[in-house]
Design a protein around this motif. Sequence first.
Motif, PDB file in Angstrom:
ATOM      1  N   ILE A  24       0.853  -1.186   0.000  1.00  0.00           N
ATOM      2  CA  ILE A  24       0.000   0.000   0.000  1.00  0.00           C
ATOM      3  C   ILE A  24       0.890   1.238   0.000  1.00  0.00           C
ATOM      4  O   ILE A  24       1.582   1.518   0.977  1.00  0.00           O
ATOM      5  N   TYR A  25       0.903   1.951  -1.125  1.00  0.00           N
ATOM      6  CA  TYR A  25       1.680   3.178  -1.256  1.00  0.00           C
ATOM      7  C   TYR A  25       0.778   4.377  -0.976  1.00  0.00           C
ATOM      8  O   TYR A  25      -0.156   4.648  -1.733  1.00  0.00           O
ATOM      9  N   ASP A  26       1.085   5.068   0.110  1.00  0.00           N
ATOM     10  CA  ASP A  26       0.334   6.267   0.487  1.00  0.00           C
ATOM     11  C   ASP A  26       1.325   7.428   0.567  1.00  0.00           C
ATOM     12  O   ASP A  26       2.095   7.529   1.524  1.00  0.00           O
ATOM     13  N   PRO A  27       1.365   8.306  -0.448  1.00  0.00           N
ATOM     14  CA  PRO A  27       2.342   9.400  -0.442  1.00  0.00           C
ATOM     15  C   PRO A  27       2.313  10.262   0.817  1.00  0.00           C
ATOM     16  O   PRO A  27       3.335  10.825   1.205  1.00  0.00           O
ATOM     17  N   GLU A  28       1.147  10.348   1.467  1.00  0.00           N
ATOM     18  CA  GLU A  28       1.058  11.156   2.690  1.00  0.00           C
ATOM     19  C   GLU A  28       2.030  10.685   3.769  1.00  0.00           C
ATOM     20  O   GLU A  28       2.504  11.488   4.574  1.00  0.00           O
ATOM     21  N   LEU A  29       2.324   9.407   3.792  1.00  0.00           N
ATOM     22  CA  LEU A  29       3.202   8.864   4.821  1.00  0.00           C
ATOM     23  C   LEU A  29       4.659   9.242   4.605  1.00  0.00           C
ATOM     24  O   LEU A  29       5.489   9.018   5.485  1.00  0.00           O
ATOM     25  N   THR A  30       4.983   9.792   3.443  1.00  0.00           N
ATOM     26  CA  THR A  30       6.363  10.209   3.183  1.00  0.00           C
ATOM     27  C   THR A  30       6.583  11.703   3.413  1.00  0.00           C
ATOM     28  O   THR A  30       7.721  12.167   3.355  1.00  0.00           O
ATOM     29  N   ARG A  73      15.210   7.896 -13.901  1.00  0.00           N
ATOM     30  CA  ARG A  73      14.954   9.250 -14.409  1.00  0.00           C
ATOM     31  C   ARG A  73      13.979  10.009 -13.506  1.00  0.00           C
ATOM     32  O   ARG A  73      14.203  11.174 -13.149  1.00  0.00           O
ATOM     33  N   THR A  74      12.907   9.338 -13.119  1.00  0.00           N
ATOM     34  CA  THR A  74      11.892   9.996 -12.297  1.00  0.00           C
ATOM     35  C   THR A  74      12.443  10.342 -10.917  1.00  0.00           C
ATOM     36  O   THR A  74      12.179  11.435 -10.391  1.00  0.00           O
ATOM     37  N   MET A  75      13.227   9.438 -10.328  1.00  0.00           N
ATOM     38  CA  MET A  75      13.780   9.720  -9.010  1.00  0.00           C
ATOM     39  C   MET A  75      14.779  10.874  -9.065  1.00  0.00           C
ATOM     40  O   MET A  75      14.787  11.746  -8.183  1.00  0.00           O
ATOM     41  N   LEU A  76      15.618  10.891 -10.089  1.00  0.00           N
ATOM     42  CA  LEU A  76      16.594  11.975 -10.211  1.00  0.00           C
ATOM     43  C   LEU A  76      15.915  13.319 -10.421  1.00  0.00           C
ATOM     44  O   LEU A  76      16.470  14.369 -10.068  1.00  0.00           O
ATOM     45  N   SER A  77      14.725  13.315 -10.977  1.00  0.00           N
ATOM     46  CA  SER A  77      13.947  14.547 -11.143  1.00  0.00           C
ATOM     47  C   SER A  77      13.220  14.927  -9.859  1.00  0.00           C
ATOM     48  O   SER A  77      13.119  16.117  -9.515  1.00  0.00           O
ATOM     49  N   ALA A  78      12.735  13.922  -9.126  1.00  0.00           N
ATOM     50  CA  ALA A  78      11.934  14.194  -7.928  1.00  0.00           C
ATOM     51  C   ALA A  78      12.777  14.682  -6.751  1.00  0.00           C
ATOM     52  O   ALA A  78      12.336  15.541  -5.984  1.00  0.00           O
ATOM     53  N   ALA A 126       3.520  17.782  -2.716  1.00  0.00           N
ATOM     54  CA  ALA A 126       2.784  16.528  -2.899  1.00  0.00           C
ATOM     55  C   ALA A 126       3.158  15.834  -4.203  1.00  0.00           C
ATOM     56  O   ALA A 126       3.293  14.605  -4.244  1.00  0.00           O
ATOM     57  N   GLN A 127       3.340  16.599  -5.270  1.00  0.00           N
ATOM     58  CA  GLN A 127       3.681  16.005  -6.548  1.00  0.00           C
ATOM     59  C   GLN A 127       5.050  15.344  -6.488  1.00  0.00           C
ATOM     60  O   GLN A 127       5.250  14.221  -6.981  1.00  0.00           O
ATOM     61  N   GLY A 128       6.023  16.031  -5.877  1.00  0.00           N
ATOM     62  CA  GLY A 128       7.359  15.470  -5.765  1.00  0.00           C
ATOM     63  C   GLY A 128       7.376  14.190  -4.952  1.00  0.00           C
ATOM     64  O   GLY A 128       8.050  13.211  -5.314  1.00  0.00           O
ATOM     65  N   ARG A 129       6.634  14.187  -3.845  1.00  0.00           N
ATOM     66  CA  ARG A 129       6.573  12.985  -3.004  1.00  0.00           C
ATOM     67  C   ARG A 129       5.922  11.824  -3.752  1.00  0.00           C
ATOM     68  O   ARG A 129       6.379  10.681  -3.669  1.00  0.00           O
ATOM     69  N   SER A 130       4.873  12.100  -4.483  1.00  0.00           N
ATOM     70  CA  SER A 130       4.194  11.039  -5.228  1.00  0.00           C
ATOM     71  C   SER A 130       5.097  10.476  -6.322  1.00  0.00           C
ATOM     72  O   SER A 130       5.157   9.260  -6.536  1.00  0.00           O
ATOM     73  N   GLU A 131       5.822  11.362  -7.018  1.00  0.00           N
ATOM     74  CA  GLU A 131       6.705  10.898  -8.089  1.00  0.00           C
ATOM     75  C   GLU A 131       7.858  10.070  -7.528  1.00  0.00           C
ATOM     76  O   GLU A 131       8.266   9.070  -8.132  1.00  0.00           O
ATOM     77  N   ALA A 132       8.383  10.477  -6.381  1.00  0.00           N
ATOM     78  CA  ALA A 132       9.466   9.703  -5.769  1.00  0.00           C
ATOM     79  C   ALA A 132       8.971   8.321  -5.353  1.00  0.00           C
ATOM     80  O   ALA A 132       9.696   7.322  -5.504  1.00  0.00           O
ATOM     81  N   LEU A 133       7.765   8.237  -4.842  1.00  0.00           N
ATOM     82  CA  LEU A 133       7.221   6.943  -4.429  1.00  0.00           C
ATOM     83  C   LEU A 133       6.948   6.065  -5.652  1.00  0.00           C
ATOM     84  O   LEU A 133       7.196   4.845  -5.633  1.00  0.00           O
ATOM     85  N   TYR A 134       6.462   6.678  -6.720  1.00  0.00           N
ATOM     86  CA  TYR A 134       6.261   5.951  -7.987  1.00  0.00           C
ATOM     87  C   TYR A 134       7.589   5.414  -8.501  1.00  0.00           C
ATOM     88  O   TYR A 134       7.686   4.257  -8.943  1.00  0.00           O
TER      89      TYR A 134
END
Length: 346
Positions: A140-146, A187-192, A203-211
């Motif tokens: 369960i990936y919940d970006p709020e927890l990060t 690529r996505t992590m290096l951007s996030a 919120a967008q950065g946290r979600s992209e890092a989790l993705y």
Amino acid sequence: MRVRFGTGMRTELPDELGVLDLNSAIVLCAPGQVELGHNVHSILGDAGRGVYPYAEMHVPLTRAEAARAFAEQRGADAVVCVGGGSTTGLGKAIALTSGLPVIAVPTTYAGSEMTPIWGLTDQAVKKTGRDARVLPRSVIYDPELTYSLPVNISVTSGFNAIAHAAEALYAPDASPIISLMAEEGARTMLSALPALRAEPADAQGRSEALYAAWLCGAVLGSTTMGLHHKLCHILGGTFNLPHADTHTIVLPYVLAFNLVAAPQARAALARATGTETPAATIKKIADSLGAPPSLQSIGMPAAGIAEVVRQAVDAPYSNPRPVTAEQLTALITDAHIGTHPRELDI
């Protein structure tokens, strides 16, 4: 395995237990996340069987045995792991010997929740393996927890994930789909990560890092680990070094060594970094984001280099090029000092 991704998704835990035909669970967390552990336990309601808040780095064998005994005493038929790689690793250790299914709720970008890889440390030696029993049944990936994850830990956790993707690109059992996922994850992590450094609550950065972590963890679980992971397991188990910090520091040096023998991986990482020198660029980005610059900065003694080399040579991992003791000594010495990674042969 099942994967659920979305803001607030942790509140769906009771439904997830039902879907998996499970009735009760203990919650694992690290000592610094006791409040979160109890919060998740409260979400479970009557299905909660207690919180075990003692997860440690590198999963000491004695801790794993104590956690397994706790689960048995409480009569739980599942384990919910809330936290980073240490907590997920503890859940896997329980599953390895008890068969209890694991539900992972990550709060970092470690990616271990997507793999069937376990690790246990006993008497300063870390052993790893693969076993289908330890692969979480659900994540369960919940970006709020990060959001509350400190920036420095976010950075090193993210580079830990990038290391998974990098090694998947030159793994002997890589495939076109795995390579696409690995490149996209890196690529996505290096951007996030720079976005998180600038605005930790974005919120967008946290979600992209989790993705990105999801992708990087998935490719690690589907391929064979190489020299980078071997060295980090030795360093962590022998000297009890912080797991994500160690990965962050070592990665550029292993890439500088390996990419000369892995042109397709080099091309993918060149696209992911936007440069023709991916190893040096990854080091530069890590330094700019405040990551630890060297192994000596996180407590590794120079006198331990020979022991790392000995262990690595005695039990080598698959790697795109042969490794000698002399080369390893040079590589680890560079990482210990924190010098510029050498792009050519060592």
